[in-house]
Design an enzyme around this catalytic site. Sequence first.
Site, PDB file in Angstrom:
ATOM      1  N   GLU A 103       3.145  13.946   5.070  1.00 23.51           N
ATOM      2  CA  GLU A 103       3.790  12.958   4.196  1.00 23.51           C
ATOM      3  C   GLU A 103       2.795  11.913   3.729  1.00 23.51           C
ATOM      4  O   GLU A 103       1.784  11.663   4.385  1.00 23.51           O
ATOM      5  CB  GLU A 103       4.935  12.255   4.955  1.00 23.51           C
ATOM      6  CG  GLU A 103       6.327  12.690   4.516  1.00 23.51           C
ATOM      7  CD  GLU A 103       6.738  12.191   3.138  1.00 23.51           C
ATOM      8  OE1 GLU A 103       5.883  12.009   2.252  1.00 23.51           O
ATOM      9  OE2 GLU A 103       7.953  11.996   2.939  1.00 23.51           O
ATOM     10  N   ASP A 104       3.106  11.314   2.610  1.00 23.10           N
ATOM     11  CA  ASP A 104       2.273  10.226   2.118  1.00 23.10           C
ATOM     12  C   ASP A 104       2.497   8.952   2.929  1.00 23.10           C
ATOM     13  O   ASP A 104       1.559   8.319   3.376  1.00 23.10           O
ATOM     14  CB  ASP A 104       2.560   9.974   0.619  1.00 23.10           C
ATOM     15  CG  ASP A 104       4.051   9.878   0.279  1.00 23.10           C
ATOM     16  OD1 ASP A 104       4.905   9.942   1.202  1.00 23.10           O
ATOM     17  OD2 ASP A 104       4.375   9.746  -0.912  1.00 23.10           O
ATOM     18  N   ASP A 107       8.020   4.581   5.275  1.00 21.83           N
ATOM     19  CA  ASP A 107       8.412   3.225   4.887  1.00 21.83           C
ATOM     20  C   ASP A 107       9.593   2.842   5.785  1.00 21.83           C
ATOM     21  O   ASP A 107       9.395   2.437   6.924  1.00 21.83           O
ATOM     22  CB  ASP A 107       8.757   3.248   3.396  1.00 21.83           C
ATOM     23  CG  ASP A 107       9.105   1.894   2.815  1.00 21.83           C
ATOM     24  OD1 ASP A 107       8.888   0.880   3.489  1.00 21.83           O
ATOM     25  OD2 ASP A 107       9.581   1.848   1.672  1.00 21.83           O
ATOM     26  N   LYS A 135       4.425   1.795   7.263  1.00 21.00           N
ATOM     27  CA  LYS A 135       4.690   0.349   7.160  1.00 21.00           C
ATOM     28  C   LYS A 135       5.564  -0.063   8.334  1.00 21.00           C
ATOM     29  O   LYS A 135       6.800  -0.004   8.245  1.00 21.00           O
ATOM     30  CB  LYS A 135       5.456   0.029   5.872  1.00 21.00           C
ATOM     31  CG  LYS A 135       4.716   0.295   4.589  1.00 21.00           C
ATOM     32  CD  LYS A 135       5.613  -0.122   3.419  1.00 21.00           C
ATOM     33  CE  LYS A 135       5.105   0.368   2.105  1.00 21.00           C
ATOM     34  NZ  LYS A 135       6.103   0.168   1.022  1.00 21.00           N
ATOM     35  N   VAL A 157       2.734   0.081  -2.421  1.00 22.55           N
ATOM     36  CA  VAL A 157       1.390   0.590  -2.691  1.00 22.55           C
ATOM     37  C   VAL A 157       1.429   1.817  -3.607  1.00 22.55           C
ATOM     38  O   VAL A 157       2.434   2.524  -3.670  1.00 22.55           O
ATOM     39  CB  VAL A 157       0.649   0.943  -1.379  1.00 22.55           C
ATOM     40  CG1 VAL A 157       0.410  -0.305  -0.540  1.00 22.55           C
ATOM     41  CG2 VAL A 157       1.408   1.995  -0.565  1.00 22.55           C
ATOM     42  N   ASP A 163       3.116   6.965  -6.328  1.00 22.25           N
ATOM     43  CA  ASP A 163       3.299   6.560  -7.718  1.00 22.25           C
ATOM     44  C   ASP A 163       4.120   5.293  -7.868  1.00 22.25           C
ATOM     45  O   ASP A 163       4.801   4.846  -6.943  1.00 22.25           O
ATOM     46  CB  ASP A 163       4.041   7.666  -8.483  1.00 22.25           C
ATOM     47  CG  ASP A 163       5.531   7.711  -8.114  1.00 22.25           C
ATOM     48  OD1 ASP A 163       5.833   7.726  -6.901  1.00 22.25           O
ATOM     49  OD2 ASP A 163       6.373   7.694  -9.022  1.00 22.25           O
TER      50      ASP A 163
HETATM   51  P1  5GP Z   1      11.289   5.942   3.408  1.00 15.97           P
HETATM   52  O1  5GP Z   1      12.467   6.833   3.392  1.00 15.97           O
HETATM   53  O2  5GP Z   1      10.465   6.045   4.665  1.00 15.97           O
HETATM   54  O3  5GP Z   1      11.706   4.518   3.150  1.00 15.97           O
HETATM   55  O4  5GP Z   1      10.330   6.315   2.199  1.00 15.97           O
HETATM   56  C1  5GP Z   1      10.618   7.390   1.376  1.00 15.97           C
HETATM   57  C2  5GP Z   1       9.669   7.573   0.239  1.00 15.97           C
HETATM   58  O5  5GP Z   1       9.589   6.400  -0.519  1.00 15.97           O
HETATM   59  C3  5GP Z   1       8.220   7.887   0.609  1.00 15.97           C
HETATM   60  O6  5GP Z   1       7.998   9.229   0.915  1.00 15.97           O
HETATM   61  C4  5GP Z   1       7.529   7.502  -0.685  1.00 15.97           C
HETATM   62  O7  5GP Z   1       7.607   8.551  -1.613  1.00 15.97           O
HETATM   63  C5  5GP Z   1       8.369   6.334  -1.149  1.00 15.97           C
HETATM   64  N1  5GP Z   1       7.712   5.060  -0.803  1.00 15.97           N
HETATM   65  C6  5GP Z   1       7.912   4.275   0.264  1.00 15.97           C
HETATM   66  N2  5GP Z   1       7.112   3.201   0.256  1.00 15.97           N
HETATM   67  C7  5GP Z   1       6.364   3.327  -0.863  1.00 15.97           C
HETATM   68  C8  5GP Z   1       5.323   2.533  -1.448  1.00 15.97           C
HETATM   69  O8  5GP Z   1       4.867   1.481  -0.943  1.00 15.97           O
HETATM   70  N3  5GP Z   1       4.797   2.993  -2.622  1.00 15.97           N
HETATM   71  C9  5GP Z   1       5.222   4.145  -3.216  1.00 15.97           C
HETATM   72  N4  5GP Z   1       4.616   4.488  -4.355  1.00 15.97           N
HETATM   73  N5  5GP Z   1       6.198   4.905  -2.696  1.00 15.97           N
HETATM   74  C10 5GP Z   1       6.751   4.499  -1.537  1.00 15.97           C
END
Ligand code: 5GP
Length: 183
Positions: A103-104, A107, A135, A157, A163
């Site tokens: 995964e990238d 969050d 994060k 970011v 993106d």
């Molecule tokens: P989560 O479910 O952990 O909150 O994050 C899901 C998705 O949100 C990540 O896989 C990513 O694609 C996107 N995402 C979360 N934080 C960031 C960020 O800081 N920048 C970008 N560009 N995408 C984010």
Amino acid sequence: MEPHDVERDLSEILYSEQQIRDRIAQICRQIEIDYAGKDLLLVGVLRGAVMVMADLARELKRDIEMDWMAVSSYGNSTESSGVVRIVKDLDTDLAGRNVLIVEDIVDSGLTLSWLKANLESRNPASLEICALLRKPEAEKVHIDAKYVGFDIPNAFVVGYGLDYAERYRNLRAVAVLAPHIYA
Ligand code: 5GP
């Protein structure tokens, strides 16, 4: 592209291309040890994980397989919705496989916790997570990621696959997006 190509859109460079490359190499050495003598299937999550998957897979000094999944994500917003939908499923049967989700970013953790449960139900021999970024302050669900590149502050970011409205994925560094871009 380099940070200076979109300088006015970025407020801070967090990690350069070289720093990312070095950290990925360290993680790969650990993966090689942890999966010695075992098969390894890398599961990339489109589209953000494309860059980390490409670099991680090529840095590994061993055979691997790769497959891809696409799940619904942010759209144009910068807030995680927690709503996850499979847009493209895997082509590979996970039963008995050693699976590493690539995964990238972690969050809130909502996407990965859903994905982990979904893939777990397919009876892999093992299932672990590798994320380039995490994060800690944004965590809503705890995700036990075995490999994490960098813990970063709770800012939005872009770059290295990440993106904003489909832009900046081809930035070689990871940078904080300047608020005036999404305000
Ligand atoms: P989560 O479910 O952990 O909150 O994050 C899901 C998705 O949100 C990540 O896989 C990513 O694609 C996107 N995402 C979360 N934080 C960031 C960020 O800081 N920048 C970008 N560009 N995408 C984010």
